[in-house]
Design a protein around this motif. Structure first.
Motif, PDB file in Angstrom:
ATOM      1  N   PRO A  78       9.869  23.436   4.208  1.00 12.96           N
ATOM      2  CA  PRO A  78       8.985  24.654   4.213  1.00 12.96           C
ATOM      3  C   PRO A  78       9.218  25.334   5.708  1.00 12.96           C
ATOM      4  N   ALA A  79       9.565  24.521   6.789  1.00 19.33           N
ATOM      5  CA  ALA A  79       9.941  25.241   8.192  1.00 19.33           C
ATOM      6  C   ALA A  79      11.065  26.237   8.031  1.00 19.33           C
ATOM      7  N   LYS A  80      11.941  25.839   7.096  1.00 20.88           N
ATOM      8  CA  LYS A  80      12.904  26.862   7.296  1.00 20.88           C
ATOM      9  C   LYS A  80      12.548  28.172   6.233  1.00 20.88           C
ATOM     10  N   LEU A  81      11.881  27.663   5.347  1.00 20.22           N
ATOM     11  CA  LEU A  81      11.624  28.662   4.248  1.00 20.22           C
ATOM     12  C   LEU A  81      10.577  29.961   4.959  1.00 20.22           C
ATOM     13  N   TYR A  82       9.745  29.521   5.948  1.00 19.23           N
ATOM     14  CA  TYR A  82       8.858  30.295   6.168  1.00 19.23           C
ATOM     15  C   TYR A  82       9.005  30.460   7.964  1.00 19.23           C
ATOM     16  N   GLY A  83      10.423  30.428   8.333  1.00 19.57           N
ATOM     17  CA  GLY A  83      10.684  30.878   9.667  1.00 19.57           C
ATOM     18  C   GLY A  83      10.146  30.303  10.747  1.00 19.57           C
ATOM     19  N   LEU A  84       9.750  28.958  10.622  1.00 22.94           N
ATOM     20  CA  LEU A  84       9.430  27.900  11.703  1.00 22.94           C
ATOM     21  C   LEU A  84      10.501  27.063  12.163  1.00 22.94           C
ATOM     22  N   SER A  85      11.763  26.969  11.681  1.00 23.48           N
ATOM     23  CA  SER A  85      12.800  26.178  12.007  1.00 23.48           C
ATOM     24  C   SER A  85      13.562  26.922  13.284  1.00 23.48           C
ATOM     25  N   PRO A  86      14.018  26.322  14.129  1.00 19.84           N
ATOM     26  CA  PRO A  86      14.121  24.740  14.346  1.00 19.84           C
ATOM     27  C   PRO A  86      12.971  24.088  14.944  1.00 19.84           C
ATOM     28  N   ARG A  87      11.827  25.009  15.570  1.00 15.87           N
ATOM     29  CA  ARG A  87      11.017  24.449  16.112  1.00 15.87           C
ATOM     30  C   ARG A  87      10.239  23.371  15.517  1.00 15.87           C
ATOM     31  N   LYS A  88       9.712  23.636  14.196  1.00 17.78           N
ATOM     32  CA  LYS A  88       9.050  22.847  13.429  1.00 17.78           C
ATOM     33  C   LYS A  88      10.043  22.107  12.235  1.00 17.78           C
ATOM     34  N   GLY A  89       9.698  20.894  11.639  1.00 21.29           N
ATOM     35  CA  GLY A  89      10.452  20.373  10.592  1.00 21.29           C
ATOM     36  C   GLY A  89      11.478  19.396  10.729  1.00 21.29           C
ATOM     37  N   THR A  90      11.787  19.058  11.896  1.00 23.73           N
ATOM     38  CA  THR A  90      12.699  18.056  12.223  1.00 23.73           C
ATOM     39  C   THR A  90      12.554  17.316  13.422  1.00 23.73           C
ATOM     40  N   ILE A  91      13.298  16.130  13.702  1.00 25.25           N
ATOM     41  CA  ILE A  91      13.259  15.568  14.912  1.00 25.25           C
ATOM     42  C   ILE A  91      14.292  15.867  15.749  1.00 25.25           C
ATOM     43  N   ALA A  92      14.548  16.761  16.564  1.00 26.39           N
ATOM     44  CA  ALA A  92      15.916  16.945  17.125  1.00 26.39           C
ATOM     45  C   ALA A  92      15.603  17.406  18.595  1.00 26.39           C
TER      46      ALA A  92
END
Ligand code: DUC
Ligand code: ZN
Ligand code: ZN
Length: 487
Positions: free
Chosen positions: A377-391
């Motif tokens: 969902p973070a990728k699909l809605y343009g919030l990646s890489p800030r959201k949706g992972t631990i990196a």
């Protein structure tokens, strides 16, 4: 002098692709180190025996959406995001809904007023376009997409929201040209209207007839039509809340023809059946659209999760109190099914239900769980890489799970403002015991710890996943759309 604001130590960290024994070092609200034996943090969290997962991204929920007709959603941004945090979700994306006759900009401005200062977790907005006037199509929508509202929902049903195919094509052309993602609610409105009239004439108006009025064939037809419209424009779309076999088959067909169609499902299609609507008026508690189907369809949806057909799992939290004149008993009365507001609560239970019945049983892997509920969902809605992972560099939005914690779901333990949960009495294993948003504890050992207003609005980027298939290979940008976008 401590090296970190917070260190989560000795846990098992899982992302959409990796599982590792690692400490997580957090500074300034971001993940700044992953490693073993990290230096000290001002705050130390011992996660031995626990899973350290990216916080959930619930990309389909309804909070404080203006309803009309004397109805009111039970959850606003305060209670809704509090409930999200307590269930391990750190970002929500509800809907700024345009009323017919209203400008889209006014709907977005109004939604900012509703959310300002109230959220416990971070949030972005989708838009709902119900009135695609020339001004909306030519000016407002492109401008809003450019400002970070990069997704919008199209309804093929509900009298006050539905669009016809030509209107949908116009909006898909805008999505293609400006790089937004369109979400489609796929049900055939005329079929529902005819079936509803026919049932009413026969006096069949109890809540269970909601499911009779919305058989799977009408979801199948609309799903196929939405796929066709997406193909004509050459733009990816997401089919939201897919309920069972017939729609799944259409999406498999689309994939087999090389079409970029994304699919979402929700816990209600994995845990509920139409039998849950067949309890006298109590059945109203499980009225949502599309309706839950049967056990065989639940299995089809589980298969689609494990084999990669589905991109995301969302709650479609649409909160109405049961015993309430503004909720499931409009005006204080038990009414025919077609007047009962559609929707069920699920923000807090989405992750534990899927973890328990998905990961613990081996239907999906832990990596798939993270992908479906957070990374995708973070990728699909343009919030990646800030959201949706631990990196390194990502926001420290983290849910620490006790994977062995046994919980019997009861409404009194949940933190929404709804007076029931459809999952009352269900037993699950695994629950988030601590939730961090940008490094701050918002839920910890059974206590709400966050502050309303800490949650920030997130402008969304233009998602890569929304790109059409045909991209100019020389200039690296989209071909001008083949279909004009004039309204
Ligand atoms: N269906 C929707 O499309 N949205 C809200 C709730 C529901 O049941
Ligand atoms: Zn919908
Ligand atoms: Zn919805």
């Amino acid at each position: 002098m401590e090296s970190f604001d917070t260190v989560i130590r000795n846990g098992t960290v899982a992302t959409a692709c990796d599982i590792m024994e690692a400490d997580v070092g957090i500074r300034g609200g971001r993940v700044v180190a992953l490693g073993q034996g990290l230096g000290r943090g001002r705050d130390e969290i011992d996660a031995r025996g626990k899973l350290v997962l990216p916080g959930g991204v619930d990309a389909h929920c309804h909070l404080d959406q203006p309803m009309g007709d004397g109805l009111k959603m039970a959850d606003d941004f305060f209670s809704g995001t509090r409930s999200a945090a307590c269930g391990g979700t750190t970002t929500v994306i509800p809907f700024a809904a345009q009323e017919r006759g209203q400008s889209l900009r006014a709907a977005v401005d109004d939604y900012h007023r509703r959310s300002e200062g109230k959220a416990f977790v971070d949030y972005a907005f989708h838009m709902i376009v119900t009135d695609p006037t020339p001004a909306v199509v030519k000016d407002e929508l492109p401008a809003l997409i450019g400002e970070g509202y990069t997704s919008f929902k199209i309804y093929m049903t509900y009298d006050d929201m539905k669009l016809d195919d030509r209107q949908i094509l116009r909006l898909l052309a805008v999505a293609r040209q400006h790089g937004a993602l369109a979400m489609v609610h796929a049900e055939n409105a005329d079929c529902i209207a005819w079936l509803t009239e026919t049932l009413e004439e026969a006096g069949q108006v109890a809540p269970k007839y909601h499911a009779t009025a919305r058989p799977m064939a009408i979801e199948r037809e609309a799903t196929h039509r939405a796929i066709t419209l997406s193909e004509v424009i050459d733009v990816p779309i997401l089919i939201v809340h897919v309920s069972g076999r017939e729609a799944v088959e259409q999406i498999r067909w689309a994939h087999s023809h090389g079409l970029r169609i994304y699919a979402e499902t929700c816990p209600q299609y994995l845990f509920l059946t139409e039998g849950h609507l067949d309890h006298g008026y109590e059945g109203a508690k499980c009225i949502c659209s599309p309706p839950p189907r049967d056990k065989a369809n639940q299995r089809v949806v589980w298969d689609g999760l494990s084999d990669g057909l589905f991109t995301i799992v969302s709650s479609d939290h649409a909160p109405f109190r049961f015993d309430d004149p503004q909720g499931k008993k409009p005006g204080g009365k038990e009414v025919p099914f077609q007047y009962i507001p559609n929707g069920i609560p699920g923000l807090e239970t989405r992750l534990p239900l899927l973890f328990s019945e998905g990961v613990r049983t081996g239907r999906i892997t832990l990596n798939q769980f993270v992908a479906l509920t957070s990374t995708n969902p973070a990728k699909l809605y343009g919030l990646s890489p800030r959201k949706g992972t631990i990196a390194i560099g990502a926001d420290a939005d983290i849910a620490i799970w006790d994977p062995t914690k046994e919980v019997t779901i009861e409404n009194r333990m949940l933190h929404h403002a709804v007076d029931y949960t459809p999952y009352e009495g269900m037993r699950v294993t695994g629950w988030p015991v601590t939730t961090l948003v940008r490094g701050e504890r918002v839920w910890d050992e059974g206590q709400v710890r966050g502050q309303a207003g800490f949650g920030q609005f997130l402008p969304c980027g233009k998602p890569d996943m929304a790109r059409p298939k045909v991209v100019d290979p020389v200039e690296g940008r989209y071909f001008p759309t083949r279909v004009t976008s004039h309204a």
